[in-house]
Design an enzyme around this catalytic site. Structure first.
Site, PDB file in Angstrom:
ATOM      1  N   ASP A   1      -5.297   0.069   6.046  1.00  0.00           N
ATOM      2  CA  ASP A   1      -6.057  -0.306   7.244  1.00  0.00           C
ATOM      3  C   ASP A   1      -7.195   0.674   7.508  1.00  0.00           C
ATOM      4  O   ASP A   1      -8.337   0.277   7.768  1.00  0.00           O
ATOM      5  CB  ASP A   1      -5.143  -0.346   8.477  1.00  0.00           C
TER       6      ASP A   1
ATOM      7  N   GLU B   1      -1.712   8.484  12.059  1.00  0.00           N
ATOM      8  CA  GLU B   1      -0.765   7.372  12.248  1.00  0.00           C
ATOM      9  C   GLU B   1       0.642   7.810  11.826  1.00  0.00           C
ATOM     10  O   GLU B   1       1.623   7.553  12.515  1.00  0.00           O
ATOM     11  CB  GLU B   1      -1.238   6.181  11.388  1.00  0.00           C
TER      12      GLU B   1
ATOM     13  N   ASP C   1       0.842  -1.219   0.000  1.00  0.00           N
ATOM     14  CA  ASP C   1       0.000   0.000   0.000  1.00  0.00           C
ATOM     15  C   ASP C   1       0.869   1.258   0.000  1.00  0.00           C
ATOM     16  O   ASP C   1       0.553   2.233  -0.679  1.00  0.00           O
ATOM     17  CB  ASP C   1      -1.025   0.004   1.145  1.00  0.00           C
TER      18      ASP C   1
HETATM   19  C1  GLA Z   1       0.255  -2.433   8.430  1.00  0.00           C
HETATM   20  C2  GLA Z   1       0.081  -1.019   7.861  1.00  0.00           C
HETATM   21  C3  GLA Z   1      -0.578  -1.050   6.490  1.00  0.00           C
HETATM   22  C4  GLA Z   1       0.122  -2.042   5.552  1.00  0.00           C
HETATM   23  C5  GLA Z   1       0.343  -3.394   6.234  1.00  0.00           C
HETATM   24  C6  GLA Z   1       1.189  -4.314   5.406  1.00  0.00           C
HETATM   25  O1  GLA Z   1      -0.995  -2.999   8.690  1.00  0.00           O
HETATM   26  O2  GLA Z   1      -0.678  -0.222   8.735  1.00  0.00           O
HETATM   27  O3  GLA Z   1      -0.599   0.247   5.951  1.00  0.00           O
HETATM   28  O4  GLA Z   1       1.330  -1.511   5.091  1.00  0.00           O
HETATM   29  O5  GLA Z   1       0.958  -3.242   7.515  1.00  0.00           O
HETATM   30  O6  GLA Z   1       0.560  -4.625   4.217  1.00  0.00           O
END
Ligand code: GLA
Length: 383
Positions: A170, A158, A35
């Site tokens: 997420d 975040e 992402d």
């Molecule tokens: C965490 C991060 C996401 C993504 C995942 C791995 O959950 O918050 O943004 O990068 O790791 O895919």
């Protein structure tokens, strides 16, 4: 849960809550660690998550309480805040700070949080509490902010307030989730579509390795930096804004530019994982769950060997799944370094699968994992 929260809220604050909200956690079906490289991901919201009972107050106070943690905070309403230590309330505080920063007017608030997601297990408990708070503020103060904007705002919290260089996946998943659908999200453009996740006779199992995710944050930021470094080297000859703008043949013919074995492995994972998400999309559309399962296994292998974010515990889960005839696919989900695995298991075999996996894992690792069947649910909502 709603009644229990109301009762607890009254005990803490001597009044009834005006609103109750719920925000889920998420699993990512495929498309891991891409992402933040402009790739495509395929998360879905789950039925576990975080609750908030909340009321305005006239005392210009922000009061934070939580049924999961003993720490509380009582802060005067200010124009900005900064992170204090590692306490849980930094997440909602970061969101409040972001709303103030963006010029929104907020009154005093009494807040009681409760979560039934395992904490720091890779199911996005932090995105859940961030988007929950954003949704609550937008509803209470009628701010006219879309779900997509809430996801973007929460991600900013975040990155800037909490200090993790995470991508958008997420926050987007828990804001935009839909029952029985996977979200196909382009993390560069934020274009998305809902894909049917019809598992016909199979269940999506979540397996919590219960491994404490030590170093997860620093390792995550390290991977983020490695991808940036690999991209910079490739850009000498390849036109790309993100690693995921590069296709596999172009990468193969330019990988020599990287000249660093570790960075090359990281880039290969990212580019091939993005390609796998495309294949997974086609498989889901065609109803080919077996093909989808194979892609899950391939994704795990790549995260283990090339991206190096798995670990003995998650690998043990996936190894077991490969030997279990009625499991057709499995992989780690989320950031890795511990956390959860997911698996597609024949419905009527789920109990047996869970029993055998627990035995196998305990013998290998020394303690039991937690195994549960998950439902795919809606995004953040008022209750
Ligand atoms: C965490 C991060 C996401 C993504 C995942 C791995 O959950 O918050 O943004 O990068 O790791 O895919």
């Amino acid at each position: 849960m709603k009644d229990e929260l109301k009762e607890q809220f009254s005990k803490f604050f001597n009044k009834k809550p005006e609103y109750i909200f719920f925000c889920p956690g998420r699993v990512n079906l495929i498309g891991e660690h891409i992402d933040y490289n402009g790739g495509q991901v395929m998360p879905c919201a789950i039925s576990l998550g975080t609750y908030l009972a909340i009321s305005k107050n006239t005392e210009k106070k922000l009061r934070f309480r939580c049924l999961n943690f003993p720490e509380t905070a009582d802060l005067h309403l200010q124009t900005s805040y900064s992170k204090t230590g590692k306490e849980w309330f930094n997440y909602p505080l970061g969101v409040l700070n972001q709303f103030l920063k963006e010029g929104h007017t907020i009154s005093g608030l009494d807040m009681l949080f409760y979560g039934n997601l395992p904490i720091a297990a890779g199911l996005s408990s932090s995105a859940s509490i961030e988007v929950l708070t954003s949704f609550a503020l937008q509803t209470i103060f009628q701010l006219n902010i879309s779900r997509k904007e809430m996801a973007v705002l929460s991600k900013r919290v975040e990155n800037e307030f909490i200090g993790l260089n995470s991508g958008i996946m997420d926050q987007f998943a828990v804001a935009m989730g839909k029952k029985d659908k996977a979200i196909l999200l382009n993390c560069d453009t934020l274009d998305y579509e809902y894909l049917p996740f019809e598992t016909d006779g199979y269940v999506l199992a979540i397996i919590n390795s219960r491994k404490q995710r030590a170093l997860a944050e620093s390792k995550y930021n390290e991977r983020f930096a490695e991808c940036g470094a690999a991209l910079k080297l490739l850009k000498k000859e390849v036109k790309a804004e993100h690693l995921c703008d590069i296709d596999l043949p172009t990468f193969q013919s330019h990988r020599h530019l990287i000249n660093d074995e570790v960075l090359e492995k990281r880039a290969l994972h990212v580019i091939s994982e993005n390609f796998r998400v495309n294949e997974a999309k086609d498989a889901l559309r065609a109803g080919e769950l077996f093909t989808f399962g194979k892609l899950m296994y391939a994704s795990h292998q790549s995260l283990k060997d090339l991206y190096e974010v798995s670990g003995k515990e998650l690998d043990t889960i996936v190894e077991f799944c490969k030997t279990y005839g009625d499991c057709i696919g499995a992989r780690m989900t989320g950031a890795g370094f511990g956390g959860c695995g997911i698996a597609l298991v024949k419905k009527e075999k789920f109990n047996d699968f869970a029993k055998q996996l627990v035995l196998y894992y305990e013998a290998e690792i020394g303690y039991e994992p937690e195994v549960f069947a998950s439902e795919i649910g809606d995004g953040v909502k008022s209750l």
